[in-house]
Structure formats: structure tokens, C-alpha cells
Design an enzyme around this catalytic site. Structure first.
Site, PDB file in Angstrom:
ATOM      1  CB  VAL A 116    -107.821  13.630  28.612  1.00  0.00           C
ATOM      2  CG1 VAL A 116    -106.830  13.288  27.484  1.00  0.00           C
ATOM      3  CG2 VAL A 116    -109.198  13.817  28.032  1.00  0.00           C
ATOM      4  N   PRO A 157    -108.765  18.607  37.733  1.00  0.00           N
ATOM      5  CG  PRO A 157    -108.421  16.254  37.732  1.00  0.00           C
ATOM      6  CD  PRO A 157    -109.452  17.430  37.656  1.00  0.00           C
ATOM      7  CG  ASP A 192    -111.355  16.748  33.892  1.00  0.00           C
ATOM      8  OD1 ASP A 192    -110.568  15.883  34.493  1.00  0.00           O
ATOM      9  OD2 ASP A 192    -112.530  16.928  34.286  1.00  0.00           O
ATOM     10  CG  HIS A 193    -104.684  13.695  34.468  1.00  0.00           C
ATOM     11  ND1 HIS A 193    -104.478  12.351  33.951  1.00  0.00           N
ATOM     12  CD2 HIS A 193    -103.124  13.923  34.687  1.00  0.00           C
ATOM     13  CE1 HIS A 193    -103.631  11.806  33.791  1.00  0.00           C
ATOM     14  NE2 HIS A 193    -102.591  12.524  34.229  1.00  0.00           N
ATOM     15  NE  ARG A 194    -112.462  15.410  37.005  1.00  0.00           N
ATOM     16  CZ  ARG A 194    -113.465  16.015  37.369  1.00  0.00           C
ATOM     17  NH1 ARG A 194    -114.104  15.896  38.405  1.00  0.00           N
ATOM     18  NH2 ARG A 194    -113.922  17.027  36.655  1.00  0.00           N
TER      19      ARG A 194
END
Length: 434
Positions: A410, A228, A406-408
Site C-alpha cells: 500500500v 515496513p 504494509d508499505h510493500r
């Protein structure tokens, strides 16, 4: 009578069981020292294995499709009378030649992943690849749709190994919740890729993709779909830094070093990664649960553009090196990339990537994360802008920066602070000593 010696596969880094995709000599051929004997393929690029001595090929010990590791027998060689002794398998070198024949230089987005991963699934199903009857039968036996498999063989041919990599990749996704799509939510229920006869509309020309573009393209597609991505943008005032860099080069640099902005960017990135360690990490898996692996080392990759596609050489232990040494290593690795001489060790282990388009242009872009890393920095060409200094406008050299993350792992606030910290270092490089 000249000596006949068995020639073995030399040290090829951490890779094992690499497929032979081409045998470049035959019995009776005369070979020179360092002349390519065969081509191996990793998940990042193809590698020519050079001859460690001059002589005449007596017999070949392997064929296309065989898998080899360090120490595997390649051929027997009748040594030339004036040939130097054959080096042991641990010291011979392997030349990395991305697809087609050569590789490519520096910029745009990240390519091959920093650690070996299975060949990814194509996201453009519907096109049947070239494959032998035995390979198609093998795929049918295992229930694999060949139109969904990336073909990496010569001329776009589907190999037995491609089927195996497809299955391994699917198993990895099933075993790793951090990678597997949510089947309950439908996953990626994509329509088949349009199969268009373009020749109906006008004259066309078909150009084969280089091997590195086929491999890196599949990796990029996987990274873009599975991670993501979010991209933050920021500007850094590098007026003072650029003046300092130009001064160093005008003075001839220490020991003739050519100082580049990339070297300063890498050094500043390391300092920022130390302040924000979650950006120097990777997602892992432990007992079926995702975990964050925080790395205590700083190996910085930089995207290098070559004639056959992008590669990502890695500056190892950049935190322990000065800017001059980083500049020298960047130059050497970029030359090796253009000459097709990068080895596996030159492109593995990266923890963060810098992708620079500064020498080409542009005002911004969204770089794709180089899995298994969790962030990548992209920069474009700096330009002079009028900046308000409190009493008036002054010309300042401004560098556009883009950070994809990476939104998982950060969140947006951390990404914004990361870029603010990095911009402050570039604006006043004295801060890097604090």
C-alpha cells in the site's frame, strides 16, 4: 461390566502433528465428561482436549513431546455405567486455552497470525534457555545458537520442536524474497540483549509469561521487524451513528441484540475493503517472485483482551451478515476467548483486523499488522469536540482512527483515501447501502 473404549484426538481443525505439552491424567484417574485429558499446542495457543465421556483411565497411549493429529490414540477409558456413548473423533470439541490456564479479552494490537506460520526467531539473544542435554546436543549438531530460539516448553523450557521451528523459519525467509532481509545490506545486525542482574539494584519479583504471551510476543516482534509499517490517522464524526446505536439498544434491539460500535466498525470496514481491495490481500510467492493475493472473501478479526494475553477471533464472511448478527458473533467469540474456549477455526483465515481500545481510553496508537494481513485498523475512545459547521462551533462525537499498513503493498495516498471512505461511512451510515 462397563465397556472399555479407545479415546482418540478429536477434530482440531486444519492442524496436524501438534506437540503434546502436558498429559493431565494418569492410569486409575476418574474423569468426568468434558474434563481436560491433555494439552496440545499450536502456533497460536495451547488447546485442552476434553474427555468425550465419563469413566476411569485404564492406560495412556502417549507422552509429553509426542505429536498427534485428529484420530491419534490418546488413552483407553473404562466407561462409567451411566456415561453417554463416546462421540466420534470428528465431532468432539477442543478448548483453546491460551497459555497458563485461561486467555484474554479485546483491544490493543494484533497477535497470532491469521494462518499457521513457523515459530519465529527471538530478537533478544544472549539469554540461555532451560534445555535438556539431548536438546542442546541436537542444537549443536544442527549449528543452532539456542540463545536465538524461542523456548515454548513448560516453564520456559527449550524443546526439540523449537529448534526445528527455528530452522524452518530460517528456510522460509531464504525461500521467500518478500520475507527475507537483505543480507547484502547487513540484515538485522543487532547487539546482544542486555543481560542485567536487576536484583543488584533492589528487590525484584519474577513472574512467568503466559504461553500465549510468549508465542504472540514472538509473532509481534517478527511482524514489527519484517513489515515496513506506516500508520495514518483520521477522525470520524460518529454523532449520528452513536445516537442510532443507543436508540437501538434502548428499544431492546431486535431479538434482544446488544448493538456495539465494534459491529458497525466491522461492517463499515468490509464496505471500505471492497472499495480498496489491496487492503484485503496478502503477499505470496510464486516461482521465487513476490505476488499479491487478492482475497474475494471478508473474514474480519478483532483483537480480544483476555487474562493471559491478546487473541484475535475472526468473524467469517462478514460481508454476508447484518450488523445484528455480527454483534451477536462478536459477543459470543469474546466470551469464548475469556473462558478459554476458542478453537483453531475461530482464529484463522482473517483478512483484516480491527483493534479497539474504546472501552479503555487513549487518543491514538499504532497497531501492529497481523501477518499475513497487510493492514489493521485501531480505534480509541470517542470524545465530544467543538467542530466548525460553517457558521459556528457545534459539539460532535469524534472517533480517533489509526490505520497501520504494509508499505510493500500500500502507499500513503491509498491509505488516506481508505480512511476518508471509512470516516464518511461512519458519519452517515446510510452510505453503506450505496
Amino acid at each position: 461390566m462397563s465397556e472399555i473404549r479407545e479415546i482418540q484426538v478429536p477434530d482440531i481443525g486444519d492442524f496436524k502433528d501438534l506437540p503434546v505439552i502436558d498429559v493431565l491424567v494418569k492410569p486409575g484417574d476418574t474423569v468426568a465428561f468434558d474434563e481436560p485429558l491433555l494439552t496440545l499446542e499450536s502456533d497460536k495457543a495451547s488447546m485442552d482436549v476434553p474427555s468425550p465421556a465419563a469413566g476411569t483411565v485404564v492406560a495412556i497411549s502417549l507422552k509429553v513431546g509426542d505429536r498427534v493429529s485428529r484420530g491419534s490414540a490418546m488413552l483407553t477409558l473404562q466407561m462409567a455405567a451411566d456415561s453417554a456413548p463416546v462421540a466420534p473423533a470428528s465431532s468432539a470439541s477442543v478448548s483453546n486455552v491460551p497459555a497458563a490456564v485461561l486467555p484474554e479479552p479485546a483491544t490493543v494490537v494484533a497477535v497470532a497470525p491469521a494462518a499457521p506460520v513457523p515459530a519465529p526467531v527471538s530478537i533478544s539473544p544472549g539469554v540461555k534457555p532451560h534445555a535438556s542435554p539431548s536438546v542442546r546436543a541436537y542444537a549443536r549438531k544442527l549449528g543452532v545458537d539456542v540463545t536465538r530460539v524461542v523456548a515454548t516448553g513448560k516453564g520456559g523450557r527449550l524443546l526439540r520442536e523449537d529448534i526445528e521451528c527455528f530452522i524452518k523459519d530460517a528456510l522460509v525467509r531464504l525461500d521467500n524474497p518478500a520475507l527475507a532481509p537483505n543480507s547484502a545490506a547487513g540484515g538485522l545486525d543487532l547487539l546482544p540483549w542486555p543481560n542485567v542482574d536487576f536484583a543488584k539494584f533492589g528487590t525484584i519479583e519474577k513472574v512467568a509469561l503466559s504461553r500465549i504471551k510468549k508465542i504472540s510476543g514472538a509473532n509481534l516482534a517478527r511482524n514489527w521487524v519484517m513489515i515496513p509499517h506506516v500508520t495514518n490517522n483520521e477522525e470520524a464524526d460518529i454523532t449520528g451513528l452513536e445516537a442510532f446505536r443507543v436508540q437501538l439498544n434502548q428499544e431492546g434491539g431486535k431479538d434482544g441484540i446488544k448493538y456495539t460500535l465494534l459491529a458497525f466498525l466491522i461492517k463499515a470496514a468490509v464496505a471500505t475493503l471492497k472499495a480498496f481491495p489491496q487492503f484485503n490481500s496478502s503477499l505470496g510467492n510464486e516461482d521465487g517472485e513476490p505476488v499479491l493475493v487478492l482475497k474475494q472473501y471478508y473474514h474480519i478479526g478483532f483483537a480480544a483482551d483476555t487474562p493471559n494475553g491478546l487473541v484475535v477471533p475472526v468473524i467469517r464472511d462478514a460481508d454476508q451478515k447484518g450488523i445484528g448478527q455480527i454483534a451477536v458473533e462478536c459477543g459470543e467469540l469474546a466470551r469464548k476467548a475469556r473462558d478459554g474456549k476458542l478453537g483453531p477455526a475461530d482464529m484463522t483465515g482473517g483478512t483484516f483486523t480491527v483493534s479497539s481500545l474504546g472501552g479503555i481510553g487513549g487518543t491514538g496508537f499504532s497497531p501492529i499488522i497481523n501477518a499475513p494481513e497487510v493492514a489493521i485498523l485501531g480505534v480509541t475512545r470517542s470524545q465530544m469536540k467543538p467542530v466548525w459547521d460553517g457558521s459556528g462551533f457545534a459539539p460532535r462525537l469524534i472517533l480517533p482512527m489509526a490505520l497501520s499498513w504494509d508499505h510493500r503493498v500500500v502507499d500513503g495516498a491509498a491509505a488516506a483515501r481508505f480512511l476518508q471512505h471509512l470516516a464518511a461511512l461512519l458519519a452517515d451510515f446510510r452510505r453503506i447501502t450505496l
